[in-house]
Enzyme design. Structure first.
Site, PDB file in Angstrom:
ATOM      1  N   GLU A 167      46.714  37.046  23.920  1.00 19.79           N
ATOM      2  CA  GLU A 167      48.200  37.637  24.743  1.00 19.79           C
ATOM      3  C   GLU A 167      47.964  38.754  25.680  1.00 19.79           C
ATOM      4  OE1 GLU A 167      51.676  37.111  22.423  1.00 19.79           O
ATOM      5  OE2 GLU A 167      51.465  35.072  22.581  1.00 19.79           O
TER       6      GLU A 167
ATOM      7  N   GLU B 115      48.948  28.794  20.346  1.00 23.00           N
ATOM      8  CA  GLU B 115      49.987  29.052  19.536  1.00 23.00           C
ATOM      9  C   GLU B 115      51.406  28.245  20.389  1.00 23.00           C
ATOM     10  OE1 GLU B 115      51.271  33.054  19.347  1.00 23.00           O
ATOM     11  OE2 GLU B 115      49.459  33.810  18.758  1.00 23.00           O
TER      12      GLU B 115
END
Length: 343
Positions: free
Chosen positions: A140, A280
């Site tokens: 991320e 995810e």
């Protein structure tokens, strides 16, 4: 070779741990957990790790065998139960997604060298394990644009390829691995790259009342799926700083919305002729269980339709748990959906 279709994250073990202690690392995930995951029908795990597990800021370049042993044992357990392992750096020297505003990784050459050197070391260590393990560069990234990220990513790929030409490398886009940002990644001529994205849409459903999100806490509503957000106009009127949420008024939360939000990733793949992976996805555990099951059912059906592998967040704890402390599923129906078991 193992498959990387139906996975589950092992967050909270050697990443995002509440306490840095041998007791935690020795007990949070054990062989029994990997056996449970395999018996449920999953085919791989995603293992987030934080760099302090294997390298101290006081001894840069000296890698800690006690920390590396946790990766080693997880890999051995995965091999025993025929699971794949995606090794994901969650916290890098100078970068952690929770603290991206104070990041120094993208401006400090010394931190960048440390980062690439860690991966170079891991590539050498696991060079004979490529049938079971894949590397995910960094979790991320949040940057103003993709320029500095692309530069570091290309340096990383070059370093790995000097050691191993066929290790699978998972690369994600900017803005928390957003599907919309895949198109801004640098062109990579490499047959062993998988493009990775995360998916938590619609946010105020999947993260309803999330204690770490100021906006979710402010809205503070129970949201059902399928359904709609309630009280948006009144909320924005009373909280003008969240005026951006007016676009959610009357929005239908359903499978077609998920398909629409997934579309940028699908279009990217069609253009690039590449492999996709969703590292995810998930719904916070305090959400209504029926809604949680239905969202996962819809999303998994889309991943199946578009032939995309992925790993749900998260095996246990971390506010998104699929299993409790006793290795019992919060819902067997949910586990069957996530493991892509046809019932």
């Amino acid at each position: 070779m193992v498959s990387f279709k139906a996975g589950i994250n092992l967050g909270g073990w050697i990443s995002q741990y509440q306490v840095f202690s041998k007791e935690h690392f020795d007990t949070f995930i054990t062989e029994k957990d990997i056996e449970t995951i395999a018996e449920a029908g999953f085919d791989h795990v995603r293992l987030p790790f934080d760099y302090p597990i294997i390298e101290s800021d006081d001894n840069v370049g000296e890698y800690k065998e006690d920390g590396l042993s946790y990766i080693d044992r997880c890999l051995e357990w995965c091999k025993k139960y025929n699971l794949g392992l995606v090794l994901d750096m969650h916290h890098a020297p100078g970068y952690r997604f929770q603290d991206f505003k104070t990041s120094t990784l993208f401006e400090d050459p010394n931190q960048q060298k440390r980062f690439v050197d860690i991966w170079r070391f891991l590539a050498k260590r696991y060079i004979n394990e490529r049938e079971h393990i894949a590397f995910e560069l960094l979790n991320e990234v949040v940057e103003p644009d993709s320029t500095r990220w692309n530069k570091l990513m290309l340096e990383y790929i070059k370093a790995i390829r000097e050691i191993d030409s066929t290790m699978w490398l998972y690369i994600g886009g900017n803005n928390y691995n957003s599907p919309d940002e895949l198109k801004n990644l640098a062109d990579i001529d490499d047959d062993y790259i998988v493009y990775n994205f995360h998916f938590y849409n619609p946010f105020f459903f999947t993260h309803q009342k999330a204690h770490w999100s100021e906006s979710a806490m402010a809205y503070n509503r129970t949201v059902k799926y399928p359904g709609q957000y309630e009280g948006i106009e009144e909320f924005v009127k009373n909280n003008p700083k969240y005026s951006f949420m007016m676009e959610l008024n009357n929005l239908k939360l359903n499978k077609e919305l998920l398909r629409k939000d997934l579309k940028p990733a699908i279009e990217f793949r069609e253009k690039k002729k590449c492999k996709l992976y969703c590292g995810e996805f998930g719904v916070i555990a305090i959400a209504d269980l029926e809604s949680r099951i239905k969202w996962h059912e819809d999303y998994i059906s889309l991943l199946e339709e578009y032939d995309i592998g992925g790993a749900v967040w998260n095996y246990k704890k971390m506010d998104f748990e699929i299993y409790n402390e006793d290795r019992k599923p919060v819902s067997q129906e949910l586990v069957n959906i996530l493991a892509r078991r046809k019932t």
